[in-house]
Write a protein that holds these residues in place. Structure first.
Motif, PDB file in Angstrom:
ATOM      1  N   PHE A 106       8.006  20.195  11.073  1.00 38.90           N
ATOM      2  CA  PHE A 106       8.245  21.348  10.201  1.00 38.90           C
ATOM      3  C   PHE A 106       7.281  21.420   9.010  1.00 38.90           C
ATOM      4  O   PHE A 106       6.636  22.426   8.791  1.00 38.90           O
TER       5      PHE A 106
ATOM      6  N   PHE B 140      12.598  11.477   8.252  1.00 32.14           N
ATOM      7  CA  PHE B 140      11.612  12.106   7.381  1.00 32.14           C
ATOM      8  C   PHE B 140      10.284  12.315   8.085  1.00 32.14           C
ATOM      9  O   PHE B 140       9.606  13.322   7.864  1.00 32.14           O
TER      10      PHE B 140
ATOM     11  N   LEU C  24      16.364  26.151   7.752  1.00 32.47           N
ATOM     12  CA  LEU C  24      16.888  25.758   9.063  1.00 32.47           C
ATOM     13  C   LEU C  24      17.771  24.520   8.935  1.00 32.47           C
ATOM     14  O   LEU C  24      17.296  23.471   8.516  1.00 32.47           O
TER      15      LEU C  24
ATOM     16  N   ILE D 158       8.685  23.165   1.889  1.00 35.71           N
ATOM     17  CA  ILE D 158       9.381  21.961   2.373  1.00 35.71           C
ATOM     18  C   ILE D 158       8.855  20.717   1.655  1.00 35.71           C
ATOM     19  O   ILE D 158       7.654  20.558   1.470  1.00 35.71           O
ATOM     20  N   GLY D 159       9.754  19.840   1.244  1.00 31.41           N
ATOM     21  CA  GLY D 159       9.337  18.544   0.709  1.00 31.41           C
ATOM     22  C   GLY D 159       9.996  18.173  -0.610  1.00 31.41           C
ATOM     23  O   GLY D 159      10.101  17.004  -0.946  1.00 31.41           O
ATOM     24  N   ASP D 160      10.444  19.154  -1.371  1.00 29.59           N
ATOM     25  CA  ASP D 160      11.155  18.828  -2.619  1.00 29.59           C
ATOM     26  C   ASP D 160      12.648  18.990  -2.354  1.00 29.59           C
ATOM     27  O   ASP D 160      13.091  19.151  -1.220  1.00 29.59           O
ATOM     28  N   ASP D 161      13.464  18.948  -3.396  1.00 33.03           N
ATOM     29  CA  ASP D 161      14.912  19.084  -3.190  1.00 33.03           C
ATOM     30  C   ASP D 161      15.297  20.500  -2.802  1.00 33.03           C
ATOM     31  O   ASP D 161      16.320  20.713  -2.156  1.00 33.03           O
TER      32      ASP D 161
ATOM     33  N   ILE E 149      10.779  15.432  10.172  1.00 26.69           N
ATOM     34  CA  ILE E 149      10.683  16.665   9.363  1.00 26.69           C
ATOM     35  C   ILE E 149       9.215  16.953   9.050  1.00 26.69           C
ATOM     36  O   ILE E 149       8.740  18.076   9.185  1.00 26.69           O
TER      37      ILE E 149
ATOM     38  N   GLY F  39      12.514  25.281   4.093  1.00 27.25           N
ATOM     39  CA  GLY F  39      13.420  24.163   3.841  1.00 27.25           C
ATOM     40  C   GLY F  39      14.441  24.055   4.932  1.00 27.25           C
ATOM     41  O   GLY F  39      14.434  24.834   5.893  1.00 27.25           O
ATOM     42  N   GLY F  40      15.327  23.072   4.790  1.00 30.49           N
ATOM     43  CA  GLY F  40      16.360  22.913   5.802  1.00 30.49           C
ATOM     44  C   GLY F  40      17.088  21.604   5.669  1.00 30.49           C
ATOM     45  O   GLY F  40      17.058  20.953   4.611  1.00 30.49           O
ATOM     46  N   ASP F  41      17.734  21.229   6.738  1.00 25.83           N
ATOM     47  CA  ASP F  41      18.500  19.994   6.772  1.00 25.83           C
ATOM     48  C   ASP F  41      18.514  19.536   8.225  1.00 25.83           C
ATOM     49  O   ASP F  41      18.584  20.369   9.137  1.00 25.83           O
ATOM     50  N   THR F  42      18.427  18.229   8.448  1.00 28.45           N
ATOM     51  CA  THR F  42      18.362  17.708   9.814  1.00 28.45           C
ATOM     52  C   THR F  42      19.428  16.630   9.971  1.00 28.45           C
ATOM     53  O   THR F  42      19.436  15.663   9.211  1.00 28.45           O
TER      54      THR F  42
ATOM     55  N   LEU G  11       8.965  29.057   7.016  1.00 29.28           N
ATOM     56  CA  LEU G  11      10.102  28.126   6.934  1.00 29.28           C
ATOM     57  C   LEU G  11       9.913  27.315   5.652  1.00 29.28           C
ATOM     58  O   LEU G  11       8.895  26.650   5.475  1.00 29.28           O
TER      59      LEU G  11
HETATM   60  P1  ADP Z   1      17.681  16.277   0.397  1.00 29.91           P
HETATM   61  O1  ADP Z   1      18.287  14.967   0.803  1.00 29.91           O
HETATM   62  O2  ADP Z   1      17.114  16.328  -0.972  1.00 29.91           O
HETATM   63  O3  ADP Z   1      18.569  17.443   0.722  1.00 29.91           O
HETATM   64  P2  ADP Z   1      16.317  16.173   2.884  1.00 29.91           P
HETATM   65  O4  ADP Z   1      15.965  14.760   3.082  1.00 29.91           O
HETATM   66  O5  ADP Z   1      17.492  16.733   3.614  1.00 29.91           O
HETATM   67  O6  ADP Z   1      16.404  16.445   1.324  1.00 29.91           O
HETATM   68  O7  ADP Z   1      15.056  17.067   3.254  1.00 29.91           O
HETATM   69  C1  ADP Z   1      13.771  16.805   2.727  1.00 29.91           C
HETATM   70  C2  ADP Z   1      12.956  18.066   2.714  1.00 29.91           C
HETATM   71  O8  ADP Z   1      12.766  18.504   4.053  1.00 29.91           O
HETATM   72  C3  ADP Z   1      13.622  19.228   1.972  1.00 29.91           C
HETATM   73  O9  ADP Z   1      12.595  19.989   1.351  1.00 29.91           O
HETATM   74  C4  ADP Z   1      14.278  20.009   3.068  1.00 29.91           C
HETATM   75  O10 ADP Z   1      14.385  21.364   2.698  1.00 29.91           O
HETATM   76  C5  ADP Z   1      13.302  19.810   4.226  1.00 29.91           C
HETATM   77  N1  ADP Z   1      13.942  19.855   5.558  1.00 29.91           N
HETATM   78  C6  ADP Z   1      14.859  19.003   6.079  1.00 29.91           C
HETATM   79  N2  ADP Z   1      15.178  19.342   7.347  1.00 29.91           N
HETATM   80  C7  ADP Z   1      14.451  20.449   7.627  1.00 29.91           C
HETATM   81  C8  ADP Z   1      14.343  21.291   8.770  1.00 29.91           C
HETATM   82  N3  ADP Z   1      15.055  21.097   9.880  1.00 29.91           N
HETATM   83  N4  ADP Z   1      13.504  22.341   8.687  1.00 29.91           N
HETATM   84  C9  ADP Z   1      12.794  22.577   7.568  1.00 29.91           C
HETATM   85  N5  ADP Z   1      12.826  21.826   6.471  1.00 29.91           N
HETATM   86  C10 ADP Z   1      13.659  20.766   6.500  1.00 29.91           C
END
Ligand code: ADP
Ligand code: MG
Length: 347
Positions: free
Chosen positions: A18, A11, A100, A39-42, A14, A132-135, A130
């Protein structure tokens, strides 16, 4: 979700790379770029301009398949968004937001900094935020989803071409394919003497930093009858446009636009081969009525972009090719990830 391997943790990473960056860019826009919540909510909350349709596309880059494993992080970040912007360009859409999904083997600060510099460089050029996304941890894979809008009914599609339309392509073809071949060649295998060195570098740059034709796609909205971007090579892509529109396409291979850099580095037959089938061009392939074509060409010229007629459409189906007036059949068939010979690196 990623197991933290880095002092920041998932976190913190992120937030640092980002979220904080994009919060600043969003705040700098007067209307926040349509971002109600980034970025930051669900999930992100996004507002489309009145009277538009949402346009969405996603493309994934896998290390070793879409780019050589040693590619610099800056180019990977740039390219991941560029190839998606090219899909929106091909729809005549205005890009607005991206998400992303980043999978990487480890969280290395320098790699992430360079990746973000490349990604945000092209994002800034096109006003994309940008949101939102997932890492996650795993083999390096970069998936970008692009979102944008187009005035209702104005999207450029593959299915609008008509018999009698001309077939045109922006820029030049084959550079990126040759660039990838040069970049992947064994050290010392490429002749880099004199002027050739600059030409080889220019071709490699075309692979690492594709230029999506976003402004031209928007300008073509009411002028082209059909469009697509050339990502898998003309030989692979043109049949898709012909089939979607229910027309026959003919290409005069000698009219394919070839750059000075490509002509300076490979033979004419080899240059044509790259232009036909190598892929990764990210140029726009368009159909236009003969009446609209001069306006389309003028729109390209205003953007310092060349537009070349490469053939025409007629009633029927399929694609035919001729070179210097003699019917021919290209040797390769374009890129297909699950085809018989999927060894080439392409998107
Ligand atoms: P959740 O578990 O609810 O899916 P995450 O913990 O995966 O949330 O992500 C937290 C926040 O960070 C979300 O708003 C998500 O869109 C954003 N986020 C996560 N990875 C990235 C990334 N690589 N680039 C941009 N935003 C990201
Ligand atoms: Mg998530």
């Amino acid at each position: 979700m990623m197991t933290p391997s880095f002092d920041l943790g998932e976190f913190g990473l992120i937030r640092r790379y980002f979220q904080e960056h994009e919060a600043q860019r969003t705040a700098a826009l007067r209307d926040q770029g349509g971002v109600v919540l980034g970025i930051g909510d669900d999930a992100a909350l996004l507002r489309l301009p009145e009277g538009t349709d949402l346009v969405a596309a996603v493309d994934t880059l896998v290390a070793g398949r879409h780019f050589p494993s040693g590619t610099c992080a800056h180019s990977i970040g740039y390219r991941a968004l560029a190839v998606n912007l090219s899909d929106l360009a091909a729809m005549g859409a205005t890009p607005a937001w991206a998400t992303l999904a980043l999978t990487m083997p480890a969280a290395e600060a320098q790699w992430l900094q360079e990746f973000c510099a490349g990604l945000f460089d092209i994002a800034q050029q096109h006003g994309v935020l940008l949101v939102g996304g997932d890492t996650t941890r795993g083999p390096l894979t970069v998936s970008v989803q692009i979102l944008g809008s187009v005035p209702r009914g104005a999207a450029l599609r593959r299915d609008g071409a008509k018999p009698g339309d001309v077939l045109a392509v922006s820029g030049t073809l084959g550079d990126s394919g040759a660039g990838l071949a040069f970049a992947s060649a064994a050290p010392g295998a490429v002749d880099r003497r004199g002027a050739r060195a600059a030409a080889v570098d220019a071709l490699i740059r075309r692979f690492d930093y594709p230029t999506p034709r976003v402004q031209f796609g928007i300008a073509a909205r009411h002028l082209a009858s059909a469009a697509m971007d050339v990502s898998d090579g003309l030989v692979g892509d043109l049949p898709k446009l012909a089939a979607a529109s229910g027309v026959h396409a003919h290409v005069d291979v000698e009219r394919l636009p070839l750059s000075a850099a490509l002509r300076a580095t490979v033979s004419e037959p080899q240059a044509r081969e790259y232009a036909l089938a190598a892929g990764d061009d990210y140029e726009l392939l368009l159909a236009a009525s003969p009446a609209n074509y001069p306006k389309l060409e003028a729109a390209a010229r205003q953007l310092n972009l060349t537009l070349s007629i490469i053939g025409e459409l007629s009633s029927g189906s399929g694609v035919s090719w001729s070179a210097d007036g003699v019917a021919c059949m290209p040797a390769s068939s374009g890129f297909d990830h699950f085809g018989q010979a999927s060894t080439q690196i392409t998107v």
